[in-house]
Design a protein around this motif. Structure first.
Motif, PDB file in Angstrom:
ATOM      1  N   ASP A  90       0.810  -1.214   0.000  1.00  0.00           N
ATOM      2  CA  ASP A  90       0.000   0.000   0.000  1.00  0.00           C
ATOM      3  C   ASP A  90       0.851   1.276   0.000  1.00  0.00           C
ATOM      4  O   ASP A  90       0.554   2.233  -0.714  1.00  0.00           O
ATOM      5  CB  ASP A  90      -0.947  -0.008   1.203  1.00  0.00           C
ATOM      6  CG  ASP A  90      -1.773  -1.282   1.278  1.00  0.00           C
ATOM      7  OD1 ASP A  90      -2.116  -1.818   0.202  1.00  0.00           O
ATOM      8  OD2 ASP A  90      -2.060  -1.737   2.394  1.00  0.00           O
ATOM      9  N   GLN A  91       1.886   1.289   0.806  1.00  0.00           N
ATOM     10  CA  GLN A  91       2.724   2.489   0.880  1.00  0.00           C
ATOM     11  C   GLN A  91       3.434   2.736  -0.443  1.00  0.00           C
ATOM     12  O   GLN A  91       3.538   3.878  -0.894  1.00  0.00           O
ATOM     13  CB  GLN A  91       3.760   2.339   2.002  1.00  0.00           C
ATOM     14  CG  GLN A  91       4.531   3.625   2.298  1.00  0.00           C
ATOM     15  CD  GLN A  91       3.636   4.742   2.806  1.00  0.00           C
ATOM     16  OE1 GLN A  91       2.998   4.605   3.861  1.00  0.00           O
ATOM     17  NE2 GLN A  91       3.556   5.846   2.077  1.00  0.00           N
ATOM     18  N   ASP A  92       3.905   1.675  -1.076  1.00  0.00           N
ATOM     19  CA  ASP A  92       4.574   1.832  -2.370  1.00  0.00           C
ATOM     20  C   ASP A  92       3.615   2.379  -3.422  1.00  0.00           C
ATOM     21  O   ASP A  92       3.985   3.237  -4.239  1.00  0.00           O
ATOM     22  CB  ASP A  92       5.144   0.487  -2.845  1.00  0.00           C
ATOM     23  CG  ASP A  92       6.332   0.035  -2.013  1.00  0.00           C
ATOM     24  OD1 ASP A  92       6.984   0.895  -1.394  1.00  0.00           O
ATOM     25  OD2 ASP A  92       6.609  -1.178  -1.983  1.00  0.00           O
ATOM     26  N   ALA A  93       2.378   1.881  -3.403  1.00  0.00           N
ATOM     27  CA  ALA A  93       1.377   2.368  -4.347  1.00  0.00           C
ATOM     28  C   ALA A  93       1.071   3.843  -4.100  1.00  0.00           C
ATOM     29  O   ALA A  93       0.984   4.648  -5.032  1.00  0.00           O
ATOM     30  CB  ALA A  93       0.099   1.539  -4.231  1.00  0.00           C
ATOM     31  N   SER A  94       0.922   4.195  -2.826  1.00  0.00           N
ATOM     32  CA  SER A  94       0.639   5.581  -2.463  1.00  0.00           C
ATOM     33  C   SER A  94       1.775   6.507  -2.886  1.00  0.00           C
ATOM     34  O   SER A  94       1.542   7.575  -3.468  1.00  0.00           O
ATOM     35  CB  SER A  94       0.409   5.681  -0.951  1.00  0.00           C
ATOM     36  OG  SER A  94       0.146   7.008  -0.566  1.00  0.00           O
ATOM     37  N   ASP A  95       3.008   6.101  -2.611  1.00  0.00           N
ATOM     38  CA  ASP A  95       4.170   6.933  -2.950  1.00  0.00           C
ATOM     39  C   ASP A  95       4.283   7.120  -4.464  1.00  0.00           C
ATOM     40  O   ASP A  95       4.577   8.227  -4.945  1.00  0.00           O
ATOM     41  CB  ASP A  95       5.449   6.290  -2.420  1.00  0.00           C
ATOM     42  CG  ASP A  95       5.522   6.305  -0.900  1.00  0.00           C
ATOM     43  OD1 ASP A  95       4.758   7.061  -0.274  1.00  0.00           O
ATOM     44  OD2 ASP A  95       6.355   5.553  -0.347  1.00  0.00           O
ATOM     45  N   LEU A  96       4.059   6.045  -5.213  1.00  0.00           N
ATOM     46  CA  LEU A  96       4.157   6.122  -6.674  1.00  0.00           C
ATOM     47  C   LEU A  96       3.143   7.107  -7.241  1.00  0.00           C
ATOM     48  O   LEU A  96       3.489   7.973  -8.054  1.00  0.00           O
ATOM     49  CB  LEU A  96       3.929   4.740  -7.284  1.00  0.00           C
ATOM     50  CG  LEU A  96       3.777   4.705  -8.812  1.00  0.00           C
ATOM     51  CD1 LEU A  96       5.065   5.158  -9.498  1.00  0.00           C
ATOM     52  CD2 LEU A  96       3.383   3.299  -9.284  1.00  0.00           C
ATOM     53  N   LEU A  97       1.891   6.994  -6.813  1.00  0.00           N
ATOM     54  CA  LEU A  97       0.851   7.877  -7.345  1.00  0.00           C
ATOM     55  C   LEU A  97       1.059   9.319  -6.902  1.00  0.00           C
ATOM     56  O   LEU A  97       0.756  10.260  -7.643  1.00  0.00           O
ATOM     57  CB  LEU A  97      -0.529   7.369  -6.913  1.00  0.00           C
ATOM     58  CG  LEU A  97      -0.930   6.013  -7.514  1.00  0.00           C
ATOM     59  CD1 LEU A  97      -2.241   5.528  -6.909  1.00  0.00           C
ATOM     60  CD2 LEU A  97      -1.046   6.105  -9.032  1.00  0.00           C
ATOM     61  N   ALA A  98       1.617   9.509  -5.719  1.00  0.00           N
ATOM     62  CA  ALA A  98       1.857  10.866  -5.209  1.00  0.00           C
ATOM     63  C   ALA A  98       2.931  11.595  -6.024  1.00  0.00           C
ATOM     64  O   ALA A  98       2.855  12.815  -6.196  1.00  0.00           O
ATOM     65  CB  ALA A  98       2.257  10.805  -3.743  1.00  0.00           C
ATOM     66  N   ARG A  99       3.904  10.866  -6.513  1.00  0.00           N
ATOM     67  CA  ARG A  99       4.990  11.517  -7.252  1.00  0.00           C
ATOM     68  C   ARG A  99       4.770  11.500  -8.768  1.00  0.00           C
ATOM     69  O   ARG A  99       5.606  11.980  -9.522  1.00  0.00           O
ATOM     70  CB  ARG A  99       6.329  10.845  -6.931  1.00  0.00           C
ATOM     71  CG  ARG A  99       6.476   9.412  -7.368  1.00  0.00           C
ATOM     72  CD  ARG A  99       7.906   8.913  -7.122  1.00  0.00           C
ATOM     73  NE  ARG A  99       8.081   7.534  -7.530  1.00  0.00           N
ATOM     74  CZ  ARG A  99       7.973   6.486  -6.727  1.00  0.00           C
ATOM     75  NH1 ARG A  99       7.678   6.670  -5.437  1.00  0.00           N
ATOM     76  NH2 ARG A  99       8.151   5.256  -7.186  1.00  0.00           N
ATOM     77  N   THR A 100       3.634  10.950  -9.203  1.00  0.00           N
ATOM     78  CA  THR A 100       3.334  10.911 -10.629  1.00  0.00           C
ATOM     79  C   THR A 100       2.958  12.302 -11.126  1.00  0.00           C
ATOM     80  O   THR A 100       2.107  12.978 -10.544  1.00  0.00           O
ATOM     81  CB  THR A 100       2.178   9.935 -10.914  1.00  0.00           C
ATOM     82  OG1 THR A 100       2.574   8.618 -10.527  1.00  0.00           O
ATOM     83  CG2 THR A 100       1.818   9.929 -12.392  1.00  0.00           C
TER      84      THR A 100
END
Length: 307
Positions: free
Chosen positions: A140-150
């Protein structure tokens, strides 16, 4: 008396034959289930052998043959994908493989393919695909971080997935913000978006909205794939709290508004599809999953959906 004994004997033989047939069917079902497990673990060759064995053991079960034929094509496309030089064809092949992996819970392969596509495309859509795979692996954290920096605007599904990640991470305010940004059209709604929206609303304890989104998802899912999507809804961990809601059972009775596989122009559905003779149309997922009806090139139809 002889006739009586003869009838008893015939009856016994019939029961014995029926028992043997049932045992064969059960063995075939176990072999097929073993193949699904092997496939989920990324053992494509082992899964193919199991599917072929199941089809041989129970030739009347069309599903076993269809799954074997589809996986054979997937294996072929996997080999072609690494050699493909045409960017457009490469992208379509990768997307088709990703969808197949998602459909059959080959989670690690789905993530690898999503990351491969994203490395070259680097778009909000490709980032959403990666986040989808990460959430399936509970990252979940990896998914959140990826979308946040997109960079760029996320598609609606990206927003929904971002909200799901936030809700799982107990970042309620961020999840609420994502839910507030979602807009599901009254007509021609994307069933994938509706499904993910239902997950997000459920995690936020907005069960009425979740049930409405799930109902729209079922209505917009082609009837050929509806049973599978309903099974997904029952099994999805994010949607588990809905099971105790009295409205859930009613929503599960929702009928599709889309005939056949969603790609056949014939009113008779897949039975009148011009592509039917070319392949088995064996996919049982969302409407974009029935790629046999999209293209005639093997490079572009390996199966699948998403969910």
């Amino acid at each position: 008396m002889h006739l009586r004994y003869a009838l008893i004997g015939l009856s016994a033989v019939s029961l014995l034959c029926a028992g043997i047939a049932q045992a064969d069917d059960d063995a075939a079902a176990r072999t097929y289930a073993d193949g699904r497990t092997l496939l989920a673990n990324g053992d494509f060759a082992g899964a193919l052998d199991a599917f072929k064995a199941a089809a041989k053991a129970d030739p009347k079960n069309v599903e076993y043959f269809q799954e074997s034929a589809l996986l054979s094509r997937v294996i072929k496309v996997r080999e072609q994908f690494t050699k493909e030089e045409n960017p457009e064809v490469w992208q379509k092949m990768g997307a088709a493989l990703f969808n197949y992996y998602k459909q059959y819970n080959v989670k690690n392969e789905a993530l690898t393919m999503a990351e491969t596509l994203h490395k070259k495309l680097n778009s909000p859509d490709s980032a959403t695909r990666v986040a989808d795979a990460l959430l399936d692996l509970d990252r979940d954290q990896d998914a959140s971080d990826l979308l946040a920096r997109t960079t760029g605007d996320l598609p609606a599904r990206g927003v929904a997935l971002q909200g799901i990640a936030a809700a799982r991470l107990e970042q309620t305010e961020a999840a609420q913000d994502c839910a507030g940004r979602l807009q599901i059209p009254a007509k021609d709604a994307d069933p994938d978006l509706c499904f993910d929206a239902a997950r997000l609303y459920t995690l936020l304890n907005k069960q009425d909205q979740a049930l409405k989104a799930l109902q729209t998802c079922f209505e917009m899912t082609p009837e050929r794939f509806l049973d599978v999507i309903k099974t997904d809804a029952k099994d999805n961990e994010d949607l588990k709290p809905l099971a105790s809601n009295a409205g859930f059972a009613k929503v599960m009775e929702t009928k599709s508004k889309i005939q056949g596989c969603g790609h056949c122009s014939s009113k008779s559905g897949c039975g009148g599809c011009s592509s039917k003779s070319k392949s088995s149309c064996s996919d049982k997922s969302k409407k974009e999953d029935c790629s046999d009806h999209k293209h005639s090139d093997d490079n572009e139809h390996t199966g699948d959906h998403k969910h």
